[in-house]
Design a protein around this motif. Structure first.
Motif, short mmCIF file in Angstrom:
data_model
loop_
_atom_site.label_atom_id
_atom_site.label_comp_id
_atom_site.label_asym_id
_atom_site.label_seq_id
_atom_site.Cartn_x
_atom_site.Cartn_y
_atom_site.Cartn_z
N PRO A 8 0.73 -1.36 -0.18
CA PRO A 8 -0.09 0.00 0.03
C PRO A 8 0.75 1.23 -0.13
O PRO A 8 0.54 2.43 -0.63
N GLU A 9 2.06 1.32 0.65
CA GLU A 9 2.71 2.48 0.77
C GLU A 9 3.31 2.86 -0.36
O GLU A 9 3.49 4.03 -0.94
N ARG A 10 3.79 1.85 -1.34
CA ARG A 10 4.22 2.05 -2.70
C ARG A 10 3.09 2.85 -3.66
O ARG A 10 3.46 3.55 -4.43
N LEU A 11 1.74 1.96 -3.44
CA LEU A 11 0.87 2.73 -4.11
C LEU A 11 0.60 4.20 -4.03
O LEU A 11 0.27 5.01 -4.50
N SER A 12 0.72 4.48 -2.68
CA SER A 12 0.49 5.68 -2.20
C SER A 12 1.70 6.80 -2.66
O SER A 12 1.36 7.83 -3.01
N ALA A 13 2.76 6.23 -2.63
CA ALA A 13 3.88 7.12 -3.12
C ALA A 13 3.58 7.27 -4.68
O ALA A 13 3.89 8.42 -5.09
N MET A 14 3.37 6.38 -5.44
CA MET A 14 3.10 6.66 -7.00
C MET A 14 1.88 7.50 -7.04
O MET A 14 2.12 8.25 -8.01
N ARG A 15 0.77 7.40 -6.45
CA ARG A 15 -0.23 8.36 -6.58
C ARG A 15 0.14 9.66 -6.22
O ARG A 15 -0.11 11.00 -6.87
N GLU A 16 1.01 10.04 -5.04
CA GLU A 16 1.91 11.23 -4.89
C GLU A 16 2.64 11.86 -6.07
O GLU A 16 2.49 12.97 -6.59
N LEU A 17 3.31 10.97 -6.88
CA LEU A 17 4.19 11.40 -7.72
C LEU A 17 3.52 11.74 -8.91
O LEU A 17 3.89 12.81 -9.55
N VAL A 68 -0.97 15.20 -12.77
CA VAL A 68 -2.17 14.15 -13.21
C VAL A 68 -3.50 14.48 -12.12
O VAL A 68 -2.98 14.57 -10.89
N ARG A 69 -4.44 15.16 -12.53
CA ARG A 69 -5.52 15.62 -11.82
C ARG A 69 -6.00 14.40 -10.98
O ARG A 69 -6.40 14.51 -9.65
N ASP A 70 -6.28 13.24 -11.47
CA ASP A 70 -6.89 12.08 -10.58
C ASP A 70 -5.76 10.69 -11.01
O ASP A 70 -6.05 10.24 -12.02
N PRO A 71 -5.18 10.56 -9.94
CA PRO A 71 -4.03 9.50 -10.32
C PRO A 71 -4.94 8.15 -10.48
O PRO A 71 -4.01 7.27 -10.99
N ASP A 72 -5.90 7.90 -10.05
CA ASP A 72 -6.86 6.69 -10.08
C ASP A 72 -7.55 6.54 -11.52
O ASP A 72 -8.36 5.52 -11.83
N ARG A 73 -7.20 7.76 -12.34
CA ARG A 73 -8.05 7.53 -13.80
C ARG A 73 -6.72 7.74 -14.78
O ARG A 73 -6.90 8.78 -15.61
N VAL A 74 -5.95 6.79 -14.96
CA VAL A 74 -4.97 6.82 -15.89
C VAL A 74 -4.73 5.51 -16.69
O VAL A 74 -5.26 4.49 -16.28
N ALA A 123 3.47 -0.37 -8.96
CA ALA A 123 2.54 0.40 -8.46
C ALA A 123 2.01 0.95 -9.66
O ALA A 123 0.86 1.32 -9.51
N LEU A 124 2.64 1.50 -10.55
CA LEU A 124 1.93 2.56 -11.66
C LEU A 124 0.88 1.27 -12.38
O LEU A 124 -0.04 2.08 -12.79
N LEU A 125 1.45 0.25 -12.71
CA LEU A 125 0.77 -0.62 -13.33
C LEU A 125 -0.62 -0.91 -12.78
O LEU A 125 -1.47 -1.13 -13.08
N LYS A 126 -0.56 -1.05 -11.48
CA LYS A 126 -1.55 -1.53 -10.46
C LYS A 126 -2.54 -0.34 -10.44
O LYS A 126 -3.89 -0.60 -10.38
N ILE A 127 -1.96 1.06 -10.40
CA ILE A 127 -3.08 1.82 -10.34
C ILE A 127 -3.99 2.13 -11.58
O ILE A 127 -4.91 2.49 -11.56
N ALA A 128 -3.22 1.68 -12.78
CA ALA A 128 -3.86 2.05 -14.12
C ALA A 128 -5.19 1.37 -14.29
O ALA A 128 -5.42 0.38 -13.81
N ARG A 129 -5.97 2.22 -14.94
CA ARG A 129 -7.58 1.50 -15.29
C ARG A 129 -7.39 0.44 -16.48
O ARG A 129 -7.92 -0.51 -16.39
N VAL A 130 -6.24 0.80 -17.31
CA VAL A 130 -5.70 -0.13 -18.34
C VAL A 130 -4.42 0.12 -18.93
O VAL A 130 -3.90 1.13 -18.81
N VAL A 131 -3.75 -0.99 -19.24
CA VAL A 131 -2.38 -0.98 -19.75
C VAL A 131 -2.39 -1.22 -21.28
O VAL A 131 -3.02 -2.41 -21.47
#
Length: 349
Positions: free
Chosen positions: A157-166, A172-178, A249-257
């Protein structure tokens, strides 16, 4: 069983595809120590994964087979040793290990070469099982029924949080919509055109409100830059700016790759993301396609496919119809189909 060691030195996709083996070992022997021997580049990605207690890197041994054999002998006694690479170095290590039971997987490299050379075209689809199943076969010979058959990689989880902050810091306005675009591949002939990737990135922004992020390693910077230059309105370029744990972490956050037949496609599938994988000169029936419920392989059924085992530098027919005839609209349609599906459950710990 008290101790087991697994050998797979490279590459990224192949390492990811061995994860069902480590998880199946953990399920069968909860108290056993499981050691993974690989290249240093993959150590940070594997450390802390369920089913792996210790990562030992090839570079720790020093140069040369003699040093490698000595290093492997010094790892202590094992009940089980698995060579899931089948190279000169991995075989040398396997022989040097102090292990009660040693197994190697069935590589079937000759069959793939014959198929690529045109000798067995039209018959190989029924011959080549997925490499995950071939990796698991040594466990069956050891008497273990595999409990896992799909690669799963946990991102803390901490790696996901760090990627969203990056992502937010980068604009990026919404890091959960990339939507993550990975245009690189080790072999140039496996790379879809920058214009096609750019068209998909623009389409996902315009119709799905997903911000495109272009990713990859340092070797992908040129192809990634070429894609960004063609995306109307631009795109965030992260190629070469993340290590493998951060890329996961970036790939995990992505809606699609959207990716070529490459290691990041396997990594994206293993973290549970929706993946559109573009296959050209190789063939998904080789058994190396990303495995997962949220994966779509886009390819062309051509008589000249496959023309190579790994991808090659250029098309032997001069015109690369296998990839160049895949329209961006087809990849977009596959992405939209995946986006319409509910996300699956997170990987099990």
């Amino acid at each position: 069983m008290r101790r087991a060691v697994l050998i797979r030195f490279s590459s990224l996709g192949d390492v990811v595809l061995t994860l069902p083996v480590t998880r199946s070992l953990r399920a069968a022997f909860p108290a056993a120590e499981i050691v993974y021997l690989t290249k240093a580049a993959f150590g940070p990605l594997l450390e802390g994964q369920p089913g792996i207690d210790r990562v030992v890197t090839l570079e720790d041994a020093g140069p040369g087979l003699k040093a490698l054999r000595s290093h492997c002998r010094g790892l202590g006694r094992f009940d089980l040793a698995l060579d899931l690479h089948r190279t000169l170095r991995s075989r040398a290590c396997l022989r040097a290990l102090d292990a009660d039971h040693r197994f190697s997987y069935r590589k079937d490299a000759l069959l793939r070469r014959l198929w690529a050379a045109g000798w067995m075209r039209g018959r190989m689809e029924a011959v080549q099982p997925h490499v995950v199943d071939r990796y698991l076969e040594p466990l069956r010979r050891f008497g273990v029924a595999p409990a896992h058959t799909v690669p799963e990689l946990v991102v803390p989880p901490e790696r996901l949080s760090a990627m969203r902050e990056l992502l937010v810091a980068a604009g990026v306005r919404d890091p959960d919509r990339v939507a993550v675009i990975v245009p690189g591949a080790r072999w140039p002939n496996k790379r879809w055109s920058p214009a096609s990737f750019a068209a998909v990135a623009a389409g996902l922004r315009d119709t799905e409100a997903l911000e495109p992020v272009i990713a990859g390693d340092a070797l992908d910077r040129e192809s990634a830059g070429a894609v960004r230059a063609l995306v109307p309105g631009g795109a965030l370029l992260l190629a070469g700016r993340t290590g493998l744990p951060e890329l996961a972490a970036l790939l995990k956050i992505a809606r699609v790759v959207i990716a070529n037949d490459s290691g990041p496609a396997h990594l994206a599938a293993a973290v549970g993301s929706a993946v559109v994988a573009l296959f050209g000169p190789t063939h998904e029936a080789f058994g190396f396609a990303p495995r997962g419920e949220r994966v779509r392989v886009v390819s062309r059924a051509l008589a000249c496919r496959p023309c190579t085992v790994h991808g090659g530098l250029r098309c032997p027919r001069k015109r690369r119809a296998c990839l160049d005839d895949i329209a961006p609209a087809e990849a977009l349609a596959a992405a939209r189909e995946l986006l319409a599906q509910p996300a699956g459950p997170p990987p099990r710990d």
